[in-house]
Design a protein around this motif. Sequence first.
Motif, short mmCIF file in Angstrom:
data_model
loop_
_atom_site.label_atom_id
_atom_site.label_comp_id
_atom_site.label_asym_id
_atom_site.label_seq_id
_atom_site.Cartn_x
_atom_site.Cartn_y
_atom_site.Cartn_z
N ILE A 1 0.87 -1.18 0.00
CA ILE A 1 0.00 0.00 0.00
C ILE A 1 0.90 1.23 0.00
O ILE A 1 1.63 1.47 0.96
CB ILE A 1 -0.95 0.00 1.22
N ASP A 2 0.89 1.97 -1.08
CA ASP A 2 1.74 3.15 -1.21
C ASP A 2 1.00 4.36 -0.63
O ASP A 2 -0.03 4.77 -1.16
CB ASP A 2 2.06 3.41 -2.69
N PRO A 3 1.50 4.94 0.48
CA PRO A 3 0.77 6.04 1.13
C PRO A 3 0.61 7.28 0.26
O PRO A 3 -0.27 8.10 0.51
CB PRO A 3 1.62 6.35 2.38
N LYS A 4 1.46 7.39 -0.80
CA LYS A 4 1.38 8.57 -1.66
C LYS A 4 0.61 8.31 -2.96
O LYS A 4 0.27 9.25 -3.68
CB LYS A 4 2.79 9.06 -2.01
N GLN A 5 0.34 7.06 -3.25
CA GLN A 5 -0.34 6.71 -4.50
C GLN A 5 -1.68 6.02 -4.28
O GLN A 5 -2.66 6.31 -4.98
CB GLN A 5 0.57 5.80 -5.35
N THR A 6 -1.75 5.10 -3.33
CA THR A 6 -2.99 4.36 -3.07
C THR A 6 -4.04 5.29 -2.48
O THR A 6 -3.76 6.00 -1.52
CB THR A 6 -2.73 3.19 -2.10
N SER A 7 -5.24 5.30 -3.04
CA SER A 7 -6.30 6.16 -2.49
C SER A 7 -6.85 5.52 -1.21
O SER A 7 -6.71 4.31 -0.99
CB SER A 7 -7.42 6.35 -3.50
N THR A 8 -7.50 6.34 -0.40
CA THR A 8 -8.11 5.80 0.83
C THR A 8 -9.23 4.84 0.48
O THR A 8 -9.44 3.83 1.16
CB THR A 8 -8.64 6.95 1.71
N ARG A 9 -9.94 5.10 -0.62
CA ARG A 9 -11.00 4.17 -1.05
C ARG A 9 -10.39 2.79 -1.33
O ARG A 9 -10.95 1.76 -0.94
CB ARG A 9 -11.67 4.73 -2.31
N ASP A 10 -9.23 2.78 -2.01
CA ASP A 10 -8.57 1.51 -2.31
C ASP A 10 -8.04 0.86 -1.04
O ASP A 10 -8.07 -0.37 -0.90
CB ASP A 10 -7.42 1.73 -3.30
N LEU A 11 -7.55 1.67 -0.10
CA LEU A 11 -7.09 1.13 1.18
C LEU A 11 -8.23 0.39 1.87
O LEU A 11 -8.07 -0.76 2.32
CB LEU A 11 -6.59 2.28 2.08
N PHE A 12 -9.40 1.03 1.97
CA PHE A 12 -10.54 0.39 2.62
C PHE A 12 -10.98 -0.86 1.85
O PHE A 12 -11.40 -1.85 2.46
CB PHE A 12 -11.71 1.38 2.72
N SER A 13 -10.87 -0.81 0.51
CA SER A 13 -11.24 -1.99 -0.30
C SER A 13 -10.31 -3.15 -0.02
O SER A 13 -10.74 -4.32 0.00
CB SER A 13 -11.19 -1.64 -1.79
N ARG A 14 -9.01 -2.85 0.18
CA ARG A 14 -8.04 -3.92 0.48
C ARG A 14 -8.46 -4.69 1.73
O ARG A 14 -8.20 -5.89 1.85
CB ARG A 14 -6.64 -3.32 0.73
N PHE A 15 -9.06 -3.97 2.70
CA PHE A 15 -9.48 -4.63 3.94
C PHE A 15 -10.96 -5.04 3.88
O PHE A 15 -11.52 -5.48 4.88
CB PHE A 15 -9.23 -3.69 5.13
N ASP A 16 -11.56 -4.87 2.68
CA ASP A 16 -12.93 -5.33 2.43
C ASP A 16 -13.93 -4.75 3.42
O ASP A 16 -14.83 -5.44 3.92
CB ASP A 16 -12.96 -6.87 2.49
N LEU A 17 -13.76 -3.44 3.72
CA LEU A 17 -14.67 -2.80 4.67
C LEU A 17 -15.98 -2.42 3.98
O LEU A 17 -15.99 -1.92 2.86
CB LEU A 17 -14.03 -1.52 5.24
N GLY A 18 -17.09 -2.63 4.68
CA GLY A 18 -18.39 -2.22 4.16
C GLY A 18 -18.57 -0.71 4.25
O GLY A 18 -17.80 -0.01 4.92
N LEU A 19 -19.60 -0.18 3.59
CA LEU A 19 -19.82 1.27 3.53
C LEU A 19 -20.02 1.87 4.92
O LEU A 19 -19.51 2.96 5.21
CB LEU A 19 -21.04 1.58 2.66
N ASP A 20 -20.76 1.18 5.79
CA ASP A 20 -21.00 1.70 7.14
C ASP A 20 -19.70 1.82 7.93
O ASP A 20 -19.46 2.81 8.63
CB ASP A 20 -21.97 0.79 7.91
N VAL A 21 -18.84 0.80 7.81
CA VAL A 21 -17.57 0.81 8.54
C VAL A 21 -16.65 1.89 7.96
O VAL A 21 -15.97 2.62 8.70
CB VAL A 21 -16.88 -0.57 8.47
N MET A 22 -16.66 2.03 6.64
CA MET A 22 -15.87 3.09 6.01
C MET A 22 -16.30 4.45 6.54
O MET A 22 -15.46 5.32 6.81
CB MET A 22 -16.06 3.06 4.49
N GLU A 23 -17.61 4.64 6.70
CA GLU A 23 -18.11 5.96 7.12
C GLU A 23 -17.63 6.34 8.51
O GLU A 23 -17.05 7.41 8.71
CB GLU A 23 -19.64 5.98 7.08
N PHE A 24 -17.86 5.47 9.51
CA PHE A 24 -17.46 5.88 10.85
C PHE A 24 -15.94 5.87 11.01
O PHE A 24 -15.38 6.66 11.79
CB PHE A 24 -18.17 5.07 11.95
N THR A 25 -15.24 5.02 10.25
CA THR A 25 -13.77 5.01 10.32
C THR A 25 -13.21 6.32 9.76
O THR A 25 -12.33 6.94 10.36
CB THR A 25 -13.20 3.81 9.53
#
Length: 443
Positions: free
Chosen positions: A159-183
């Motif tokens: 995971i490249d902190p300067k290139q990987t988007s936060t959306r992709d970061l959350f996708s890597r951990f397979d987080l659902g929309l609700d978890v993404m929101e409060f996180t």
Amino acid sequence: MQEYDIIVLGTGPKECILSGLMSLDGKKVLHIDTNPFYGGESASITPIEELYKRFKIPGPAKSMCRGKEWNVDLIPKFFLAGGDLVNILVHTEVTRYLDFKVVQGSYVYKSGKLHKVPATEEDAQASDLMGMFDKRRFRKLLLFALNFDIRNPRTYHDIDPKQTSTRDLFSRFDLGLDVMEFTGHAIALHNNTNYLDEPCGETIRMLRLYCQSQSRHISSPYLYPVYGLGDIALGFARLNAEYGGTFLLNRPIDEIVMENGKVKAVKSQDKLFYCKQLICDPSYVPGRVRKVGRVIRVVCLLNHPVKHTHEAGSCQIIIPQTQLDRKSDIFISVVSFTHNVASAGMYIATISTNVETNNPEKEVQPAIELLEPIIQKFVTVSHLLVPNEDGRRSQIFVSRSYDATNHFECESQDIRDLYRRLTGAEFRFGAASRHQSHNSDED
């Protein structure tokens, strides 16, 4: 002729912190405020009668007890226990003049209800915000953030902190929309959804900071000063005085004198005070700032804890914008007699958010409903002001207005940014010594 390295106009927390840091760096500092009190727009108001008078509201009722028991912060903000501002307070030893108490809870609003924000493994297991599988994925994300080290690529795990988007970061951990929101909103403390398509480095840093702050105190990652934020300005004023700094309150500013496009002096009551650099809040230089938005704040006096916060004497509440179909979050900070800012059994809840319509009070109505019944409301709508230039040419360094968030992280970034522009160097904890000052211009 009175000459100073730096003149500071205004006694808001940011101006006082910077003047203290400059004094610590060996600068000769003069601090002037047109008001007879410390704090500027973020002042602490005491006694309670002054608050009613300020807003031209009759009262208070005799049942409010003794007015001097109240210290009402007009712009309350919590400190993350591991954040920059706490580190600056420790570094400068201003903690000698302050006492802090832990804020008792952090909550997020979802589907009309308040839920405790999970930031530890135990919290996550008990949380009703997530299902069983989400809890495991969320735990893995927190562990990743805690072990992440920007200086050690081995901790990146592709995971490249300067290139990987936060959306992709959350996708890597397979987080659902609700978890993404409060996180994203209640832990990483983003105020809108723009962060999802930005590089994930800042989100990882904030997740790590939140979790580290939480680990210091079980109930929440936040601290708040006993007697309110007013003592922050006073603490740095004392520090400044220790190093020969001078404070002048209730002093009108006649003119900022320029020469060849650079600040030369400040004229006050027909006296000239000469300086090489000037620090000020936006109110002193209206021609050097621009409006970038508006903020509504509603200070509410209560005689009860907020419902569904486990009777907390203090707490933070975040309403993510998607919950109310908005562009930015709504924040609520709650403090009470437990922090010696109100009479026994009384609470102060402050709602704040960016204004998005022509009816700001209607925008915060869902937050007001969470706090009912309310004894009295005090409403302000103010412009969000930012400097037009970085100050390097004019040597006039202007702070930003206080934003709608109810934590100090954005303000800490502004302090660091101003320090960098003032000195040409990054602020380093431990770089300045209380016992052996140095002139940073000559280093």
